[in-house]
Structures are given as structure tokens and as C-alpha cells.
Design a protein around this motif. Structure first.
Motif, PDB file in Angstrom:
ATOM      1  N   GLY A 188      47.298  55.618  22.067  1.00 31.57           N
ATOM      2  CA  GLY A 188      47.348  54.464  22.953  1.00 31.57           C
ATOM      3  C   GLY A 188      46.003  53.927  23.378  1.00 31.57           C
ATOM      4  O   GLY A 188      45.919  53.154  24.338  1.00 31.57           O
ATOM      5  N   TYR A 189      44.931  54.297  22.667  1.00 29.77           N
ATOM      6  CA  TYR A 189      43.601  53.843  23.077  1.00 29.77           C
ATOM      7  C   TYR A 189      43.489  52.324  23.036  1.00 29.77           C
ATOM      8  O   TYR A 189      43.065  51.695  24.019  1.00 29.77           O
ATOM      9  N   TYR A 190      43.871  51.740  21.918  1.00 30.44           N
ATOM     10  CA  TYR A 190      43.733  50.289  21.796  1.00 30.44           C
ATOM     11  C   TYR A 190      44.605  49.567  22.819  1.00 30.44           C
ATOM     12  O   TYR A 190      44.146  48.634  23.492  1.00 30.44           O
ATOM     13  N   ALA A 191      45.836  50.029  22.965  1.00 33.15           N
ATOM     14  CA  ALA A 191      46.743  49.406  23.931  1.00 33.15           C
ATOM     15  C   ALA A 191      46.181  49.500  25.346  1.00 33.15           C
ATOM     16  O   ALA A 191      46.238  48.536  26.122  1.00 33.15           O
ATOM     17  N   TYR A 192      45.613  50.652  25.680  1.00 35.18           N
ATOM     18  CA  TYR A 192      45.039  50.818  27.023  1.00 35.18           C
ATOM     19  C   TYR A 192      43.877  49.862  27.247  1.00 35.18           C
ATOM     20  O   TYR A 192      43.808  49.178  28.282  1.00 35.18           O
ATOM     21  N   MET A 193      42.962  49.826  26.291  1.00 39.09           N
ATOM     22  CA  MET A 193      41.760  49.015  26.476  1.00 39.09           C
ATOM     23  C   MET A 193      42.097  47.534  26.637  1.00 39.09           C
ATOM     24  O   MET A 193      41.509  46.848  27.488  1.00 39.09           O
TER      25      MET A 193
END
Length: 295
Positions: A188-193
Motif C-alpha cells: 500500500g505504499y503508493y496508495a498511501y503516498m
């Protein structure tokens, strides 16, 4: 023309040699270099970066003292290829600061923290291409141990959040806007950022692995500040792209379905075919610059 071809062939030959040597090193002994070896060379007044490069070249099997071709390869590639990274820069990343990963298993999937040892070598960014057409891989190392989140499938590391993911997603994070569709969930890194961006209104994530979805939904998503922006759809990415993407009125699409270039080329080319269905949508792809070096 013949001279230009000879130069190009020489560059390609040297590129291939460096990539082959590096691949062998990363696959077999990425933590070969030790702090003691670095310290032994640094005491003679050279920088840590230079000491690392000298030892690294030797570990790759190059003799930069007695072999002219090896010394030439060292001078052309190593200063642009290797990078001493600052661990604090990445620990201060907002995902690292705000999201905590538990150690938990579900089916064949597992969340946990992994680590790089001091001076362990890893890919840290996309391949860069010089003006003369030379392709230079980007590798990094830390002076200290570096701990990072990882997702394992059948005890094999499949997804991580390391400097490579952070650096190679920066542009796609910066450019995301409006209603975003992303293929691939991971940790979920991209979604979080992008959920932290005011310009991003909604984020639809397409993921086929139920265990990944469950682990993310239970352990990671509740830590997001803007959970209301997130919608997860369990589906095959290519089927969704074919049947639903154009109907979704997405402003921006980011695809991150592959582990590296070797398994990404075919998927990249397949997903590119779907762009024509959504001519007003902006498309970006993880490690696209590196993939294009092989096409």
C-alpha cells in the motif's frame, strides 16, 4: 557510419558485461563486503564511496590495477553506478514514520520486517542512460543496518518498501491527480503516498491476491488518515483494464504488477495496449525507464 556502429557495439558490450557481473553478485553474494574491509582502505585517506567501489570491483572479478580494460570499465561506470545512501532520509519518509507493519501470516502470505546489512548491495533506482547511450544500473548501500517492510509469498520476498520502491515511485506520486486507478496493491505504499495529496480525490486499487487484500485491509489500511479515498477491487488487472477501466473515468492510472524488469516486460507491453481505450487518461508504470532499456 562504421565507426559509430563500432562505438555503439563497444558500449553495448560493456553494458552487458556490467549487468551480467552485477546480476551474479546480487543473486549470490549481495552482502559480501564488510565494514572491516571498508575501514582498512578508508584509513589511507580515501572516501567510503571510493573504498566501496574498489572492493566491489574486486568482488565482481575485475582487476582494476593490472588490466586496462577492467580499469576503463571501472572509470566509466562505478562512480555513476553506486551510491552511499542516508538511512535517515528513508526513515523520515511519511510511510515509514506513520505505518507500522506487524509480523503476521495468512495462507502462504506473510508480513514482516526484513533488513539490509551494512554495505549490502541492492538496486536503488531506475537505470540511467548517458548521452553516449551507456546504460548504468543504480545500486545503493548503507553504512548501517537498514530495516524495511516486506511481503513474502511462500517464504520468498515478493514486495518491499525499500529505497528502490521509494525512488522509482516518486514521479508517479508527484503526478497523480483526480480519480486514480492503480494496478497492484503490495504493502500500500503508493496508495498511501497519493492519499495524502489534496489533488487526489479517489484511489481504486485492483489486486487479485485475496491474502494480500486481507492483510492490507486488516493491518495497514486502518493506519491511513484518508481511508475514505480508498476502494479495493479483487480482480485480474488485465481483465479489469479490458472490461472496466475505460468506464471508470479515471484521470490517472499507475501500474505496478511486476517484481522486476525480467518479469515485467511482457506485462508492461500488454497493459500499454489498453491505453488507447482511455485517451484522456494519464498512464504511468513502475520502473518504466528500466524496462524501456530492454525494448
Amino acid at each position: 557510419m562504421e565507426r559509430n556502429k563500432a562505438i555503439k557495439d563497444k558500449v553495448n558490450e560493456e553494458d552487458n558485461k556490467v549487468f551480467a557481473l552485477l546480476s551474479n553478485y546480487l543473486n549470490n553474494k549481495p552482502d559480501f563486503i564488510s565494514k572491516e574491509e571498508i575501514d582498512e582502505i578508508v584509513k589511507y585517506g580515501v572516501s567510503i564511496e571510493y573504498a566501496f567501489n574498489v572492493i566491489f570491483a574486486a568482488a565482481l572479478g575485475l582487476d582494476i590495477v593490472d588490466k586496462v580494460d577492467d580499469a576503463d570499465l571501472f572509470n566509466k561506470y562505478f562512480n555513476k553506478m553506486s551510491h552511499k545512501l542516508d538511512a535517515n532520509e528513508y526513515y523520515n519518509n511519511s510511510y515509514f514514520k506513520n505505518i507500522k507493519i506487524p509480523t503476521i501470516k495468512k495462507g502462504n502470505s506473510e508480513l514482516k520486517y526484513e533488513k539490509y546489512k551494512p554495505y549490502e548491495v541492492f538496486v536503488c533506482n531506475d537505470i540511467i542512460t548517458t548521452r553516449e547511450g551507456r546504460q548504468i544500473p543504480q545500486i545503493g548501500f548503507f553504512e548501517t543496518e537498514f530495516i524495511f517492510p516486506a511481503f513474502l509469498e511462500n517464504n520468498r520476498i515478493w514486495m518491499t518498501i525499500t529505497p528502490n520502491e521509494i525512488e522509482t515511485m516518486k514521479e508517479a506520486v508527484a503526478k497523480a491527480f483526480g480519480n486514480v486507478l492503480t494496478f497492484g496493491l503490495g504493502l500500500g505504499y503508493y496508495a498511501y503516498m497519493i492519499s495524502e495529496k489534496d489533488e487526489v480525490e479517489s484511489i481504486t486499487i485492483v489486486e487479485s491476491n485475496e491474502d494480500v487484500i486481507q492483510l492490507f485491509s486488516k493491518c495497514i489500511l486502518p493506519q491511513f488518515k484518508n481511508t475514505q479515498k480508498i476502494k479495493i477491487i479483487k480482480a485480474d488487472a488485465f481483465e479489469y483494464a479490458q472490461e472496466h477501466m475505460a468506464k471508470g473515468n479515471y484521470d490517472f492510472v499507475f501500474t505496478d504488477l511486476w517484481h522486476d524488469v525480467s518479469d515485467g516486460i511482457d506485462m508492461y507491453l500488454s497493459m500499454k495496449e489498453h491505453e488507447k481505450q482511455s485517451p484522456s487518461t494519464v498512464f504511468m508504470y513502475w520502473i518504466e525507464k528500466s524496462i524501456l532499456c530492454y525494448l
